[in-house]
Design a protein around this motif. Structure first.
Motif, PDB file in Angstrom:
ATOM      1  N   PHE A 102       0.996  -1.178   0.082  1.00 10.00           N
ATOM      2  CA  PHE A 102       0.160   0.386   0.015  1.00 10.00           C
ATOM      3  C   PHE A 102       0.792   1.236   0.343  1.00 10.00           C
ATOM      4  O   PHE A 102       0.443   2.817  -0.930  1.00 10.00           O
ATOM      5  CB  PHE A 102      -0.944   0.284   1.230  1.00 10.00           C
ATOM      6  N   ASN A 103       1.902   1.498   1.130  1.00  7.99           N
ATOM      7  CA  ASN A 103       2.339   2.617   1.165  1.00  7.99           C
ATOM      8  C   ASN A 103       3.406   3.019  -0.478  1.00  7.99           C
ATOM      9  O   ASN A 103       4.013   3.694  -0.009  1.00  7.99           O
ATOM     10  CB  ASN A 103       3.673   2.534   2.400  1.00  7.99           C
ATOM     11  N   ALA A 105       3.064   2.190  -2.878  1.00  9.86           N
ATOM     12  CA  ALA A 105       2.270   3.363  -4.275  1.00  9.86           C
ATOM     13  C   ALA A 105       1.950   4.488  -3.827  1.00  9.86           C
ATOM     14  O   ALA A 105       2.241   5.325  -4.577  1.00  9.86           O
ATOM     15  CB  ALA A 105       1.188   2.296  -4.192  1.00  9.86           C
ATOM     16  N   LEU A 106       1.979   4.500  -2.416  1.00 10.93           N
ATOM     17  CA  LEU A 106       2.203   6.580  -1.963  1.00 10.93           C
ATOM     18  C   LEU A 106       3.185   6.996  -1.961  1.00 10.93           C
ATOM     19  O   LEU A 106       2.924   8.407  -2.873  1.00 10.93           O
ATOM     20  CB  LEU A 106       1.488   6.287  -0.700  1.00 10.93           C
ATOM     21  N   ALA A 107       4.158   5.907  -2.340  1.00 15.33           N
ATOM     22  CA  ALA A 107       5.548   6.776  -1.880  1.00 15.33           C
ATOM     23  C   ALA A 107       5.828   6.902  -3.275  1.00 15.33           C
ATOM     24  O   ALA A 107       6.700   8.258  -3.898  1.00 15.33           O
ATOM     25  CB  ALA A 107       6.594   6.334  -1.537  1.00 15.33           C
ATOM     26  N   LEU A 108       5.123   6.298  -4.721  1.00 14.18           N
ATOM     27  CA  LEU A 108       6.110   5.738  -5.418  1.00 14.18           C
ATOM     28  C   LEU A 108       5.568   6.296  -6.925  1.00 14.18           C
ATOM     29  O   LEU A 108       5.977   6.928  -8.014  1.00 14.18           O
ATOM     30  CB  LEU A 108       6.875   4.729  -6.014  1.00 14.18           C
ATOM     31  N   CYS A 109       4.019   7.002  -6.690  1.00 17.46           N
ATOM     32  CA  CYS A 109       2.807   7.045  -7.764  1.00 17.46           C
ATOM     33  C   CYS A 109       2.567   9.001  -7.958  1.00 17.46           C
ATOM     34  O   CYS A 109       2.726   9.283  -6.695  1.00 17.46           O
ATOM     35  CB  CYS A 109       1.692   6.427  -7.555  1.00 17.46           C
ATOM     36  N   PRO A 110       2.824   8.874  -9.235  1.00 21.40           N
ATOM     37  CA  PRO A 110       2.863  10.422  -9.214  1.00 21.40           C
ATOM     38  C   PRO A 110       1.705  10.629  -9.464  1.00 21.40           C
ATOM     39  O   PRO A 110       0.793  10.074  -9.747  1.00 21.40           O
ATOM     40  CB  PRO A 110       3.753  10.811 -10.794  1.00 21.40           C
ATOM     41  N   GLU A 111       1.438  12.505  -8.313  1.00 22.43           N
ATOM     42  CA  GLU A 111       0.013  13.323  -9.623  1.00 22.43           C
ATOM     43  C   GLU A 111      -0.533  12.709 -10.957  1.00 22.43           C
ATOM     44  O   GLU A 111      -1.803  12.849 -11.035  1.00 22.43           O
ATOM     45  CB  GLU A 111      -0.424  13.669  -8.900  1.00 22.43           C
ATOM     46  N   ALA A 133      -4.530   0.743  -2.914  1.00 19.88           N
ATOM     47  CA  ALA A 133      -3.658   2.093  -3.129  1.00 19.88           C
ATOM     48  C   ALA A 133      -4.317   2.201  -3.957  1.00 19.88           C
ATOM     49  O   ALA A 133      -3.889   4.062  -3.755  1.00 19.88           O
ATOM     50  CB  ALA A 133      -2.344   0.993  -3.512  1.00 19.88           C
ATOM     51  N   ALA A 134      -4.392   1.902  -5.094  1.00 22.61           N
ATOM     52  CA  ALA A 134      -4.858   2.507  -6.742  1.00 22.61           C
ATOM     53  C   ALA A 134      -6.368   4.050  -5.982  1.00 22.61           C
ATOM     54  O   ALA A 134      -5.667   4.799  -6.947  1.00 22.61           O
ATOM     55  CB  ALA A 134      -5.008   2.191  -7.998  1.00 22.61           C
ATOM     56  N   LEU A 135      -7.127   3.085  -5.446  1.00 27.58           N
ATOM     57  CA  LEU A 135      -8.216   3.878  -5.619  1.00 27.58           C
ATOM     58  C   LEU A 135      -7.550   5.422  -4.020  1.00 27.58           C
ATOM     59  O   LEU A 135      -8.236   6.632  -4.548  1.00 27.58           O
ATOM     60  CB  LEU A 135      -9.654   3.988  -4.683  1.00 27.58           C
ATOM     61  N   ALA A 136      -6.870   4.861  -3.136  1.00 27.13           N
ATOM     62  CA  ALA A 136      -6.280   6.227  -2.252  1.00 27.13           C
ATOM     63  C   ALA A 136      -5.457   7.074  -2.789  1.00 27.13           C
ATOM     64  O   ALA A 136      -5.786   8.494  -2.657  1.00 27.13           O
ATOM     65  CB  ALA A 136      -5.557   5.567  -0.817  1.00 27.13           C
ATOM     66  N   LEU A 137      -4.923   6.607  -3.859  1.00 23.88           N
ATOM     67  CA  LEU A 137      -3.760   7.734  -4.768  1.00 23.88           C
ATOM     68  C   LEU A 137      -4.910   8.459  -5.324  1.00 23.88           C
ATOM     69  O   LEU A 137      -4.127   9.722  -6.193  1.00 23.88           O
ATOM     70  CB  LEU A 137      -3.189   7.098  -5.692  1.00 23.88           C
TER      71      LEU A 137
END
Length: 392
Positions: A102-103, A105-111, A133-137
């Motif tokens: 989960f984390n 994805a939060l740390a590595l996925c750009p906006e 993770a995808a939906l949280a982003l």
């Protein structure tokens, strides 16, 4: 009160959904649970002794990234297992791999990706934290069929170029949960080339890597080392839950490129929960010992053979290459799970609960996931009851 809408499309989680399906009915026999992937083999004998020796370290805050000794033990294990040199600066200890999956994805996925909403790829069926993770982003989850037609692995290369150009992250599980297939060296090599071409990161979930039938599954870090691929293209995840029968220890790790791990560590420093130091000492011992892992694996191999014997002649039955699940073909997973419970007391999980409907199709609908985690005799009895009930 206003609530976020980004999770509004989530179906109910698999196990509460299963309880609603089954619990209003009496079991047709002494209950046998074959639903959750919770290992029930014996924990390694050194656990209690190691924990007792370091019990006083509950009095201190644990190192956020992992103790130097634990990181060194994981680094050495990666070197032995995958013939890859991955230093401690490229590793972070996790409070279970679910946290890391989960984390990361939060740390590595750009906006954004190429000025558009980023895409996160995942196989369908899949481990449900990938979608969360995808939906949280605020990214777009794209569920890619992992069916018999694709060898039960996702065909990411077959996606449209406009989708691939928006991909920021791609999840992969090998050995796969729930199908039990193993990604080949060529599959991983091609996937890394695709990641390089379209500039995305592979999040390689390898928590079943030490449970295998014939040969150790290849890992993403191994392929990176062999091909000279950019280490930043991969973050690999593993844990002691399945390998060492310690799911309650909540100990895992992720490993990747220096820059990726630095970003994951930074997020953990602000918002994470590091593993208590006495538990890190147990984990250090576990990653340094292979005897208990081999003994554990041989028990699963025996249960693979039992399953092969019990389901011999069943049309569509496939023996797992790794992991501890059977992916049993049925006409309808929900109906079959209910029938098995009502007539035999065996509790299994409908495959549709692990997947998403895409274009009106759910790739898990015609399957049951059956966990081979119980002791040998109980597992054999449960499988025999399923055979008699569902395939007579």
């Amino acid at each position: 009160m206003a609530f976020p809408e980004r999770f509004s499309s989530l179906p109910e989680y698999a196990f509460p959904r299963l309880r609603k399906l089954l619990d209003k009915h009496a079991p047709g026999g002494s209950p046998i649970s074959m639903t959750i992937g919770e290992p029930r083999h014996a924990m390694p004998g050194f656990l209690a002794e190691t924990l007792a020796a370091h019990i006083d370290e509950f009095s201190v805050y644990p190192p956020n990234d992992g103790s130097p000794e634990l990181l060194a033990a994981i680094s050495a294990w990666i070197g032995r297992r995958y013939r890859a040199e991955v230093g401690p600066e490229r590793i972070m200890a996790l409070n279970g791999t679910r946290e890391g999956l989960f984390n990361a994805a939060l740390a590595l996925c750009p906006e954004t990706k190429r000025g558009k909403r980023p895409v996160v790829l995942m196989p369908n069926p899949f481990y449900q934290v990938y979608a969360m993770a995808a939906l949280a982003l605020g990214a777009e989850p794209v569920y890619v069929p992992a069916t018999e037609a694709t060898g039960f692995l996702p065909d990411y290369a077959g996606l449209p170029r406009e989708t691939l150009d928006r991909v920021a992250l791609a999840y992969l599980c090998s050995p796969a949960n729930p199908q039990g297939v193993v990604a080949s060296r060529s599959y991983l090599t091609d996937l890394l080339a695709l990641a390089e071409k379209h500039d995305f990161t592979l999040l390689s979930d390898e928590c079943y890597s030490e449970l295998w039938r014939d040969a150790p599954p290849v890992g993403a870090l191994e392929v990176v080392a062999e091909t000279g691929a950019d280490p930043e293209r991969v973050v690999a995840f593993n844990s002691l839950s399945k390998r060492s029968n310690m799911p309650g220890l909540r100990s895992g790790f992720c490993a990747g490129g220096v820059q990726s791990i630095a970003r994951i560590r930074q997020l953990r420093a602000y918002a994470g929960a590091p593993l208590p130091l006495p538990l890190q000492r147990v984990a250090e011992k576990a990653w340094s010992d292979e005897a208990h892992v081999e003994a554990n694996r041989l028990q699963y191999v025996e249960k693979y053979h039992i399953a092969d014997r019990v389901f011999a002649g069943v049309n569509g039955y496939r023996t797992p290459e790794g992991g501890f699940f059977l992916w049993l073909p049925v006409a309808d997973g929900e109906a079959a799970a209910l029938k098995a419970w009502v007539e035999t007391g065996v509790r299994v999980l409908p495959g549709a609960y692990l997947a998403r409907d895409v274009a009106g199709q759910n790739p898990g609908k015609e399957y049951l996931r059956v966990a081979l985690v119980a002791p040998r005799d109980e597992t054999e009895r449960g499988l025999q009851l399923l055979r008699q009930c569902l395939y007579a």
